[in-house]
Design a protein around this motif. Structure first.
Motif, PDB file in Angstrom:
ATOM      1  N   GLY A 118       0.791  -1.224   0.000  1.00 11.69           N
ATOM      2  CA  GLY A 118       0.000   0.000   0.000  1.00 11.69           C
ATOM      3  C   GLY A 118       0.823   1.275   0.000  1.00 11.69           C
ATOM      4  O   GLY A 118       0.268   2.367   0.061  1.00 11.69           O
ATOM      5  N   VAL A 119       2.135   1.147  -0.072  1.00 15.05           N
ATOM      6  CA  VAL A 119       3.010   2.323  -0.077  1.00 15.05           C
ATOM      7  C   VAL A 119       3.326   2.684  -1.518  1.00 15.05           C
ATOM      8  O   VAL A 119       3.550   1.820  -2.360  1.00 15.05           O
ATOM      9  N   SER A 120       3.380   3.974  -1.788  1.00  7.69           N
ATOM     10  CA  SER A 120       3.599   4.462  -3.141  1.00  7.69           C
ATOM     11  C   SER A 120       5.081   4.718  -3.398  1.00  7.69           C
ATOM     12  O   SER A 120       5.943   4.041  -2.850  1.00  7.69           O
ATOM     13  N   HIS A 121       5.386   5.728  -4.184  1.00  3.15           N
ATOM     14  CA  HIS A 121       6.741   6.006  -4.655  1.00  3.15           C
ATOM     15  C   HIS A 121       7.662   6.576  -3.574  1.00  3.15           C
ATOM     16  O   HIS A 121       8.879   6.582  -3.746  1.00  3.15           O
ATOM     17  N   SER A 122       7.117   7.042  -2.480  1.00  3.73           N
ATOM     18  CA  SER A 122       7.928   7.744  -1.485  1.00  3.73           C
ATOM     19  C   SER A 122       7.778   7.144  -0.088  1.00  3.73           C
ATOM     20  O   SER A 122       7.106   7.714   0.766  1.00  3.73           O
ATOM     21  N   PRO A 123       8.438   6.005   0.180  1.00  5.92           N
ATOM     22  CA  PRO A 123       8.371   5.441   1.529  1.00  5.92           C
ATOM     23  C   PRO A 123       8.860   6.419   2.595  1.00  5.92           C
ATOM     24  O   PRO A 123       8.393   6.394   3.726  1.00  5.92           O
ATOM     25  N   ASN A 124       9.788   7.303   2.219  1.00  4.98           N
ATOM     26  CA  ASN A 124      10.278   8.298   3.173  1.00  4.98           C
ATOM     27  C   ASN A 124       9.175   9.244   3.616  1.00  4.98           C
ATOM     28  O   ASN A 124       9.252   9.842   4.688  1.00  4.98           O
ATOM     29  N   VAL A 125       8.121   9.355   2.823  1.00  6.35           N
ATOM     30  CA  VAL A 125       6.965  10.181   3.168  1.00  6.35           C
ATOM     31  C   VAL A 125       5.840   9.314   3.716  1.00  6.35           C
ATOM     32  O   VAL A 125       5.222   9.637   4.716  1.00  6.35           O
ATOM     33  N   ASP A 126       5.586   8.180   3.054  1.00  6.37           N
ATOM     34  CA  ASP A 126       4.461   7.322   3.419  1.00  6.37           C
ATOM     35  C   ASP A 126       4.675   6.578   4.743  1.00  6.37           C
ATOM     36  O   ASP A 126       3.732   6.380   5.500  1.00  6.37           O
ATOM     37  N   CYS A 127       5.897   6.125   4.993  1.00  6.21           N
ATOM     38  CA  CYS A 127       6.170   5.346   6.213  1.00  6.21           C
ATOM     39  C   CYS A 127       7.596   5.618   6.690  1.00  6.21           C
ATOM     40  O   CYS A 127       8.438   4.716   6.696  1.00  6.21           O
ATOM     41  N   PRO A 128       7.880   6.853   7.096  1.00  8.54           N
ATOM     42  CA  PRO A 128       9.259   7.230   7.432  1.00  8.54           C
ATOM     43  C   PRO A 128       9.864   6.428   8.574  1.00  8.54           C
ATOM     44  O   PRO A 128      11.059   6.081   8.522  1.00  8.54           O
ATOM     45  N   GLU A 129       9.098   6.107   9.609  1.00 11.84           N
ATOM     46  CA  GLU A 129       9.655   5.340  10.727  1.00 11.84           C
ATOM     47  C   GLU A 129      10.006   3.914  10.295  1.00 11.84           C
ATOM     48  O   GLU A 129      11.055   3.389  10.670  1.00 11.84           O
ATOM     49  N   ALA A 130       9.157   3.307   9.506  1.00 11.64           N
ATOM     50  CA  ALA A 130       9.422   1.950   9.022  1.00 11.64           C
ATOM     51  C   ALA A 130      10.663   1.949   8.127  1.00 11.64           C
ATOM     52  O   ALA A 130      11.491   1.029   8.203  1.00 11.64           O
ATOM     53  N   LEU A 131      10.819   2.976   7.303  1.00  8.50           N
ATOM     54  CA  LEU A 131      12.000   3.076   6.453  1.00  8.50           C
ATOM     55  C   LEU A 131      13.263   3.251   7.300  1.00  8.50           C
ATOM     56  O   LEU A 131      14.273   2.582   7.071  1.00  8.50           O
ATOM     57  N   ALA A 132      13.203   4.131   8.279  1.00  3.56           N
ATOM     58  CA  ALA A 132      14.361   4.347   9.161  1.00  3.56           C
ATOM     59  C   ALA A 132      14.750   3.056   9.872  1.00  3.56           C
ATOM     60  O   ALA A 132      15.938   2.711   9.967  1.00  3.56           O
ATOM     61  N   ASN A 133      13.758   2.312  10.347  1.00  6.97           N
ATOM     62  CA  ASN A 133      14.034   1.036  11.029  1.00  6.97           C
ATOM     63  C   ASN A 133      14.664   0.020  10.073  1.00  6.97           C
ATOM     64  O   ASN A 133      15.596  -0.701  10.446  1.00  6.97           O
ATOM     65  N   LEU A 134      14.153  -0.037   8.849  1.00  6.76           N
ATOM     66  CA  LEU A 134      14.700  -0.952   7.848  1.00  6.76           C
ATOM     67  C   LEU A 134      16.154  -0.604   7.537  1.00  6.76           C
ATOM     68  O   LEU A 134      17.020  -1.484   7.495  1.00  6.76           O
ATOM     69  N   LEU A 135      16.426   0.675   7.329  1.00  4.91           N
ATOM     70  CA  LEU A 135      17.793   1.107   7.039  1.00  4.91           C
ATOM     71  C   LEU A 135      18.734   0.779   8.197  1.00  4.91           C
ATOM     72  O   LEU A 135      19.847   0.272   7.983  1.00  4.91           O
ATOM     73  N   GLN A 136      18.285   1.048   9.397  1.00  3.83           N
ATOM     74  CA  GLN A 136      19.121   0.758  10.567  1.00  3.83           C
ATOM     75  C   GLN A 136      19.431  -0.734  10.658  1.00  3.83           C
ATOM     76  O   GLN A 136      20.578  -1.133  10.869  1.00  3.83           O
ATOM     77  N   ARG A 137      18.404  -1.568  10.492  1.00  5.35           N
ATOM     78  CA  ARG A 137      18.595  -3.024  10.538  1.00  5.35           C
ATOM     79  C   ARG A 137      19.571  -3.480   9.456  1.00  5.35           C
ATOM     80  O   ARG A 137      20.450  -4.310   9.698  1.00  5.35           O
ATOM     81  N   PHE A 138      19.413  -2.945   8.237  1.00  7.06           N
ATOM     82  CA  PHE A 138      20.275  -3.345   7.124  1.00  7.06           C
ATOM     83  C   PHE A 138      21.732  -2.979   7.423  1.00  7.06           C
ATOM     84  O   PHE A 138      22.636  -3.784   7.234  1.00  7.06           O
ATOM     85  N   VAL A 139      21.956  -1.774   7.896  1.00  6.37           N
ATOM     86  CA  VAL A 139      23.317  -1.326   8.206  1.00  6.37           C
ATOM     87  C   VAL A 139      23.915  -2.157   9.337  1.00  6.37           C
ATOM     88  O   VAL A 139      25.080  -2.568   9.279  1.00  6.37           O
ATOM     89  N   GLU A 140      23.135  -2.444  10.357  1.00  3.12           N
ATOM     90  CA  GLU A 140      23.652  -3.190  11.505  1.00  3.12           C
ATOM     91  C   GLU A 140      23.889  -4.671  11.198  1.00  3.12           C
ATOM     92  O   GLU A 140      24.794  -5.280  11.754  1.00  3.12           O
ATOM     93  N   LYS A 141      23.088  -5.255  10.329  1.00  4.93           N
ATOM     94  CA  LYS A 141      23.151  -6.705  10.090  1.00  4.93           C
ATOM     95  C   LYS A 141      23.964  -7.102   8.857  1.00  4.93           C
ATOM     96  O   LYS A 141      24.344  -8.260   8.727  1.00  4.93           O
ATOM     97  N   THR A 142      24.204  -6.170   7.957  1.00  2.22           N
ATOM     98  CA  THR A 142      24.875  -6.501   6.711  1.00  2.22           C
ATOM     99  C   THR A 142      26.382  -6.405   6.899  1.00  2.22           C
ATOM    100  O   THR A 142      26.893  -5.425   7.415  1.00  2.22           O
ATOM    101  N   ILE A 143      27.070  -7.417   6.475  1.00  2.00           N
ATOM    102  CA  ILE A 143      28.526  -7.392   6.520  1.00  2.00           C
ATOM    103  C   ILE A 143      29.000  -6.888   5.158  1.00  2.00           C
ATOM    104  O   ILE A 143      28.816  -7.569   4.141  1.00  2.00           O
ATOM    105  N   PRO A 144      29.583  -5.711   5.115  1.00  2.00           N
ATOM    106  CA  PRO A 144      30.019  -5.161   3.821  1.00  2.00           C
ATOM    107  C   PRO A 144      31.050  -6.052   3.137  1.00  2.00           C
ATOM    108  O   PRO A 144      31.848  -6.713   3.806  1.00  2.00           O
ATOM    109  N   ALA A 145      31.026  -6.053   1.833  1.00  2.01           N
ATOM    110  CA  ALA A 145      32.035  -6.804   1.065  1.00  2.01           C
ATOM    111  C   ALA A 145      33.401  -6.153   1.292  1.00  2.01           C
ATOM    112  O   ALA A 145      33.496  -4.961   1.516  1.00  2.01           O
ATOM    113  N   ARG A 146      34.421  -6.931   1.278  1.00  6.17           N
ATOM    114  CA  ARG A 146      35.778  -6.398   1.513  1.00  6.17           C
ATOM    115  C   ARG A 146      36.545  -6.342   0.210  1.00  6.17           C
ATOM    116  O   ARG A 146      36.410  -7.126  -0.633  1.00  6.17           O
TER     117      ARG A 146
END
Length: 146
Positions: A118-146
């Protein structure tokens, strides 16, 4: 990775014309008129955004859409050495789910994919908290390639 139009230039122009018509309709209702309806924004924030979008000349928006649809970054994405997160809404009228899935398939191994229903082109507008949480989880859990 852009958006292909099987009908060529005529289909591209028709799509952009439709988005501009949606923009004019939204503006007539007192909204910003980007042709995309932001569902989750607060009233004051949306009013300020609407004022900014209303001031944008249609020719500039047409050029932006044409560029966005024409861009082809697929080959460059294959050269990335770190995981990437692709997130969007399943109600995005500019970049359909199928296009996002095609782009995701080009990303490096370990890349993330997330859709909000149900979210359109702008998750940063439609669901900003959910986007922030997703970004935080991705950064914390993803092991960057070396």
């Amino acid at each position: 990775n852009g958006r292909a139009f099987s009908g060529g230039e005529a289909e591209l122009n028709s799509t952009i014309d439709g988005l501009m018509a949606a923009r004019r309709e939204q503006q007539a209702r007192g909204m910003g008129g980007d042709g995309i309806l932001a569902r989750g924004a607060g009233d004051e924030w949306l009013r300020l955004l609407a004022n900014d979008m209303r001031a944008a000349p249609e020719q500039r928006l047409r050029g932006s859409l044409r560029s966005m649809f024409a861009i082809r970054l697929g080959q460059r994405m294959k050269t990335l050495t770190m995981p990437v997160l692709l997130a969007g809404g399943d109600a995005d009228e500019l970049i359909p789910v199928a296009s996002m899935l095609e782009t995701w398939a080009l990303l490096p191994p370990g890349s993330g994919l997330h859709f909000w229903h149900g979210v359109s082109h702008s998750p940063n507008v439609d669901c900003p908290e959910a986007l922030a949480n997703l970004l935080q989880r991705f950064v914390e859990k993803t092991i960057p390639a070396r």
